[in-house]
Design a protein around this motif. Structure first.
Motif, PDB file in Angstrom:
ATOM      1  N   ASP A 109     -52.644  39.029  41.801  1.00 31.97           N
ATOM      2  CA  ASP A 109     -54.007  38.498  41.814  1.00 31.97           C
ATOM      3  C   ASP A 109     -54.396  37.795  40.517  1.00 31.97           C
ATOM      4  N   ASP A 110     -53.712  38.091  39.406  1.00 31.03           N
ATOM      5  CA  ASP A 110     -54.041  37.422  38.144  1.00 31.03           C
ATOM      6  C   ASP A 110     -53.210  36.161  37.916  1.00 31.03           C
ATOM      7  N   GLY A 111     -52.435  35.741  38.923  1.00 31.28           N
ATOM      8  CA  GLY A 111     -51.660  34.511  38.811  1.00 31.28           C
ATOM      9  C   GLY A 111     -50.240  34.707  38.344  1.00 31.28           C
ATOM     10  N   THR A 112     -49.900  35.894  37.852  1.00 31.91           N
ATOM     11  CA  THR A 112     -48.509  36.169  37.502  1.00 31.91           C
ATOM     12  C   THR A 112     -47.715  36.420  38.775  1.00 31.91           C
ATOM     13  N   MET A 113     -46.387  36.399  38.652  1.00 29.98           N
ATOM     14  CA  MET A 113     -45.518  36.608  39.806  1.00 29.98           C
ATOM     15  C   MET A 113     -44.397  37.563  39.444  1.00 29.98           C
ATOM     16  N   GLY A 114     -44.136  38.521  40.316  1.00 30.18           N
ATOM     17  CA  GLY A 114     -43.011  39.415  40.160  1.00 30.18           C
ATOM     18  C   GLY A 114     -41.873  38.954  41.049  1.00 30.18           C
ATOM     19  N   VAL A 115     -40.658  38.891  40.491  1.00 28.25           N
ATOM     20  CA  VAL A 115     -39.507  38.405  41.250  1.00 28.25           C
ATOM     21  C   VAL A 115     -38.414  39.475  41.234  1.00 28.25           C
ATOM     22  N   TYR A 116     -37.918  39.783  42.421  1.00 29.34           N
ATOM     23  CA  TYR A 116     -36.910  40.818  42.627  1.00 29.34           C
ATOM     24  C   TYR A 116     -35.640  40.117  43.114  1.00 29.34           C
ATOM     25  N   LEU A 117     -34.565  40.145  42.307  1.00 26.08           N
ATOM     26  CA  LEU A 117     -33.395  39.315  42.568  1.00 26.08           C
ATOM     27  C   LEU A 117     -32.139  40.129  42.894  1.00 26.08           C
ATOM     28  N   HIS A 118     -31.150  39.402  43.459  1.00 25.70           N
ATOM     29  CA  HIS A 118     -29.800  39.900  43.792  1.00 25.70           C
ATOM     30  C   HIS A 118     -29.831  40.921  44.930  1.00 25.70           C
ATOM     31  N   LEU A 119     -30.729  40.731  45.890  1.00 22.46           N
ATOM     32  CA  LEU A 119     -30.932  41.691  46.965  1.00 22.46           C
ATOM     33  C   LEU A 119     -29.828  41.587  48.028  1.00 22.46           C
ATOM     34  N   LYS A 120     -29.672  42.646  48.783  1.00 28.62           N
ATOM     35  CA  LYS A 120     -28.639  42.715  49.812  1.00 28.62           C
ATOM     36  C   LYS A 120     -28.945  41.760  50.961  1.00 28.62           C
ATOM     37  N   GLN A 121     -27.897  41.099  51.452  1.00 21.50           N
ATOM     38  CA  GLN A 121     -28.068  40.153  52.550  1.00 21.50           C
ATOM     39  C   GLN A 121     -28.691  40.834  53.767  1.00 21.50           C
ATOM     40  N   GLY A 122     -29.695  40.177  54.345  1.00 21.94           N
ATOM     41  CA  GLY A 122     -30.319  40.662  55.560  1.00 21.94           C
ATOM     42  C   GLY A 122     -31.267  41.829  55.382  1.00 21.94           C
TER      43      GLY A 122
END
Length: 298
Positions: A221-234
């Motif tokens: 809501d404050d304009g920042t973004m959280g990114v979660y990477l290298h996740l399992k396919q599907g």
């Protein structure tokens, strides 16, 4: 135990083009992957490039309609997040109405705006011009609110395999303050902060075409973004436009993209002016660090 840690942690990565250090990757007879600054028989140079490629071309784009010597230039944003855009024109021939300076503004999520109306100076001749269009996710105005992030996973305890300003791969603007958490593939990944899912990738196998692998990006809501990477396919279980709360299931951890081993790469970013950069953040409880096995230091 050491073998299990070497196998499960994301361990450390380096860029041979950006840094003087070269990291060598080797796999022993038991399938255990290890990293060192010294080459061994059969080892290969491990290269990491600090890129997070999100293909937005079909979601943020120019639309030009032509009618009787008049070109209406629109920008369309189909994302569930604001975008900052900049538009200018070069190579103008037989054109009136083109702005003398680049147009820069923030477009709301899911919007379309007309930015220019170009007319032919001589009606019997065609217009000629080259638009230059740039954009970046997010709104650069405002300030990030203070927030301590709960762990974005279930289970553990797990350990930090590379922290903020890590010399192996957390040195570029998009990843400088990222944290890598070593964990077995298939660990439940949950939202560490509420917001709207902006972008997901769910189909990559192995290293795939995107260094980020499969991922989920959440706009706070404050304009920042959280990114979660290298996740399992599907395993991604949320859709773009969906609102999530703290603890909402997002996906399972994996080992996709430019990943040296199973781990979660979590980073918080914001737009600071036509560009995303990572910003410092803290978890709301301590997380231990793994020894630096990559360079043989314990």
């Amino acid at each position: 135990m050491l073998a299990r840690l070497l196998f499960f942690c994301g361990l450390f990565m380096a860029s041979t083009s950006t840094m003087a250090m070269t990291i060598y990757k080797s796999t022993d007879a038991n399938g255990v992957v290890s990293y060192s600054d010294r080459p061994t028989k059969g080892s290969q140079v491990f290269t990491f490039r600090d890129r997070m490629v999100e293909h937005l071309e079909r979601q943020v784009y120019l639309v030009i309609t032509k009618k009787k010597g008049v070109d209406s230039v629109y920008v369309r944003n189909d994302l569930y997040a604001p975008v900052e855009i900049e538009l200018s024109f070069a190579g103008l021939q037989n054109v009136s109405g083109a702005p003398s300076r680049p147009i820069r503004r923030v477009m709301p999520a899911r919007s379309s705006i007309r930015l220019a109306l170009l007319t032919a100076t001589k009606a019997e001749m065609p217009l000629a011009y080259t638009p230059k269009f740039e954009y970046s996710l997010g709104d650069p105005s405002g300030a990030a609110m203070a927030y301590r992030y709960p762990f974005p996973w279930r289970g553990g305890p797990f350990r930090l395999s590379q922290g903020a300003n890590g010399q192996y791969s957390h040195f570029g603007p998009k990843n400088r303050y990222a944290m890598d958490i070593a964990m077995p593939e298939g660990t439940p990944i949950v939202a560490a902060r509420g917001g709207v899912v902006v972008k997901t990738e769910n189909a990559q196998t192995g290293r795939g075409n995107d260094p980020s692998g499969n991922f989920v990006r959440v706009l706070h809501d404050d304009g920042t973004m959280g990114v979660y990477l290298h996740l399992k396919q599907g395993s991604v279980s949320v859709r773009e436009g969906q609102r999530v709360s703290v603890g909402s299931p997002l996906a399972l951890s994996g080992n996709t993209g430019n990943s040296s081993g199973p781990h979660l790469h979590f980073v918080v970013q914001r737009n600071t002016g036509l560009g995303l950069v990572s910003i410092p953040y803290q978890f709301n409880q301590p997380v231990g660090a793994l020894p630096n096995f990559a360079l043989g230091k314990q």
